[in-house]
Design an enzyme around this catalytic site. Sequence first.
Site, PDB file in Angstrom:
ATOM      1  N   GLU A 284      39.732  37.140  45.924  1.00 33.63           N
ATOM      2  CA  GLU A 284      40.935  37.176  45.085  1.00 33.63           C
ATOM      3  C   GLU A 284      41.587  35.796  45.099  1.00 33.63           C
ATOM      4  O   GLU A 284      42.391  35.469  45.987  1.00 33.63           O
ATOM      5  CB  GLU A 284      41.929  38.208  45.629  1.00 33.63           C
ATOM      6  CG  GLU A 284      41.426  39.628  45.625  1.00 33.63           C
ATOM      7  CD  GLU A 284      42.558  40.633  45.691  1.00 33.63           C
ATOM      8  OE1 GLU A 284      43.387  40.560  46.609  1.00 33.63           O
ATOM      9  OE2 GLU A 284      42.626  41.489  44.802  1.00 33.63           O
TER      10      GLU A 284
ATOM     11  N   HIS B 165      45.068  40.713  52.669  1.00 27.66           N
ATOM     12  CA  HIS B 165      45.501  40.375  51.306  1.00 27.66           C
ATOM     13  C   HIS B 165      46.306  39.065  51.333  1.00 27.66           C
ATOM     14  O   HIS B 165      47.082  38.810  52.239  1.00 27.66           O
ATOM     15  CB  HIS B 165      46.336  41.499  50.702  1.00 27.66           C
ATOM     16  CG  HIS B 165      46.541  41.343  49.233  1.00 27.66           C
ATOM     17  ND1 HIS B 165      47.469  40.490  48.694  1.00 27.66           N
ATOM     18  CD2 HIS B 165      45.891  41.899  48.193  1.00 27.66           C
ATOM     19  CE1 HIS B 165      47.397  40.535  47.386  1.00 27.66           C
ATOM     20  NE2 HIS B 165      46.454  41.380  47.051  1.00 27.66           N
TER      21      HIS B 165
ATOM     22  N   GLY C 170      48.446  38.249  39.797  1.00 23.35           N
ATOM     23  CA  GLY C 170      49.752  38.474  39.188  1.00 23.35           C
ATOM     24  C   GLY C 170      50.169  37.438  38.179  1.00 23.35           C
ATOM     25  O   GLY C 170      51.301  37.445  37.688  1.00 23.35           O
TER      26      GLY C 170
ATOM     27  N   SER D  18      44.267  39.397  38.173  1.00 27.87           N
ATOM     28  CA  SER D  18      44.538  39.574  36.734  1.00 27.87           C
ATOM     29  C   SER D  18      43.425  40.263  35.960  1.00 27.87           C
ATOM     30  O   SER D  18      43.197  39.966  34.782  1.00 27.87           O
ATOM     31  CB  SER D  18      44.891  38.225  36.090  1.00 27.87           C
ATOM     32  OG  SER D  18      46.113  37.750  36.614  1.00 27.87           O
TER      33      SER D  18
ATOM     34  N   LYS E  96      50.306  48.028  45.530  1.00 24.14           N
ATOM     35  CA  LYS E  96      51.274  47.133  46.176  1.00 24.14           C
ATOM     36  C   LYS E  96      52.579  47.887  46.454  1.00 24.14           C
ATOM     37  O   LYS E  96      52.557  49.095  46.692  1.00 24.14           O
ATOM     38  CB  LYS E  96      51.460  45.862  45.345  1.00 24.14           C
ATOM     39  CG  LYS E  96      50.125  45.155  45.084  1.00 24.14           C
ATOM     40  CD  LYS E  96      50.278  43.773  44.522  1.00 24.14           C
ATOM     41  CE  LYS E  96      48.916  43.160  44.267  1.00 24.14           C
ATOM     42  NZ  LYS E  96      49.013  41.753  43.756  1.00 24.14           N
TER      43      LYS E  96
ATOM     44  N   ASN F 164      45.090  48.414  43.822  1.00 25.06           N
ATOM     45  CA  ASN F 164      46.102  48.064  44.819  1.00 25.06           C
ATOM     46  C   ASN F 164      47.478  48.223  44.180  1.00 25.06           C
ATOM     47  O   ASN F 164      47.901  47.372  43.393  1.00 25.06           O
ATOM     48  CB  ASN F 164      45.888  46.620  45.281  1.00 25.06           C
ATOM     49  CG  ASN F 164      46.950  46.164  46.282  1.00 25.06           C
ATOM     50  OD1 ASN F 164      47.822  46.946  46.662  1.00 25.06           O
ATOM     51  ND2 ASN F 164      46.867  44.911  46.670  1.00 25.06           N
TER      52      ASN F 164
ATOM     53  N   GLU G 141      48.843  38.117  49.825  1.00 27.02           N
ATOM     54  CA  GLU G 141      50.299  38.253  49.907  1.00 27.02           C
ATOM     55  C   GLU G 141      50.762  38.420  51.359  1.00 27.02           C
ATOM     56  O   GLU G 141      51.799  37.894  51.746  1.00 27.02           O
ATOM     57  CB  GLU G 141      50.762  39.420  49.028  1.00 27.02           C
ATOM     58  CG  GLU G 141      50.627  39.094  47.551  1.00 27.02           C
ATOM     59  CD  GLU G 141      50.488  40.302  46.639  1.00 27.02           C
ATOM     60  OE1 GLU G 141      50.311  40.104  45.424  1.00 27.02           O
ATOM     61  OE2 GLU G 141      50.527  41.449  47.148  1.00 27.02           O
TER      62      GLU G 141
HETATM   63  O1  LIG Z   1      46.331  41.391  44.296  1.00 27.22           O
HETATM   64  C1  LIG Z   1      45.483  41.893  43.602  1.00 27.22           C
HETATM   65  C2  LIG Z   1      45.341  41.566  42.128  1.00 27.22           C
HETATM   66  O2  LIG Z   1      46.593  41.731  41.505  1.00 27.22           O
HETATM   67  P1  LIG Z   1      46.677  41.586  39.890  1.00 27.22           P
HETATM   68  O3  LIG Z   1      45.555  42.433  39.319  1.00 27.22           O
HETATM   69  O4  LIG Z   1      48.036  42.114  39.531  1.00 27.22           O
HETATM   70  O5  LIG Z   1      46.494  40.112  39.596  1.00 27.22           O
HETATM   71  N1  LIG Z   1      44.650  42.811  44.119  1.00 27.22           N
HETATM   72  O6  LIG Z   1      44.744  43.129  45.452  1.00 27.22           O
END
Ligand SMILES: O=C(COP(=O)(O)O)NO
Length: 249
Positions: A166, A96, A172, A212, A12, A10, A98
């Site tokens: 997740e 997701h 992150g 992560s 982003k 991803n 976010e």
């Molecule tokens: O959001 C994430 C994971 O992000 P990280 O690997 O940067 O923690 N995947 O969709």
Amino acid sequence: MARKFFVGGNWKCNGTLEEVKKIVAMLNEGAVPSSDVVEVVVSPPFVFLPTVQASLKPHFQVAAQNCWVKKGGAFTGEVSAEMLANLAVPWVILGHSERRALLGESNEFVGEKVAYALSQGLKVIACVGETLEQRESGSTMEVVAAQTKAIADKISSWDNVVLAYEPVWAIGTGKVASPAQAQEVHLELRKWLQGNVSPQVAETTRIIYGGSVNGANCKELGGQTDVDGFLVGGASLKPEFIDIIKAAE
Ligand SMILES: O=C(COP(=O)(O)O)NO
């Protein structure tokens, strides 16, 4: 039956055209296992999707990072599932954390998005995960079960769905879930599918971990019985993503 290992990247909201081209070159030159062993799907920002799709070796697939909840029209700024299908983009990431947090995407809304994307022939990486507060209060399974139920209630087939667990507190942050923590939730999700959808769906649906993941922790995480792969954020922009893909071996 064995579930084929699945590694998503991803990207982003990151990258310039030059940086994206370098990542594509890194992937194309990487010594990755065959597509019989691992399914690799990278997800650039919308504006780079056609470029990335046209320049990646066939071993790699692409995903959009989102799509609209219904047929396109007067929805300024949105990208429809039909448009992705028209470009032969095979996958889309939906739900997701976010987007749930920043844009208020509810469980119901995510369920509707998953159903509509599937109806347009897309395959879906559907994301669930709890916040640190929810984990510390002991409500992890209650939260991810509700998120999964909201999807299950709207779809009639899981054939084209990959479920991504997740934990928000691991995204992150560098605070990766321990292999035991990941395995525990993945097993509980698989049991939820078994009890609420079907034993066949529970057995065949890939449940992947995100939060992560990096070149150092991927092997132990990927070795857990119910961890069928990863959805990688930051590390998917780096050469170590090749090592993460190799964790499938
Ligand atoms: O959001 C994430 C994971 O992000 P990280 O690997 O940067 O923690 N995947 O969709």
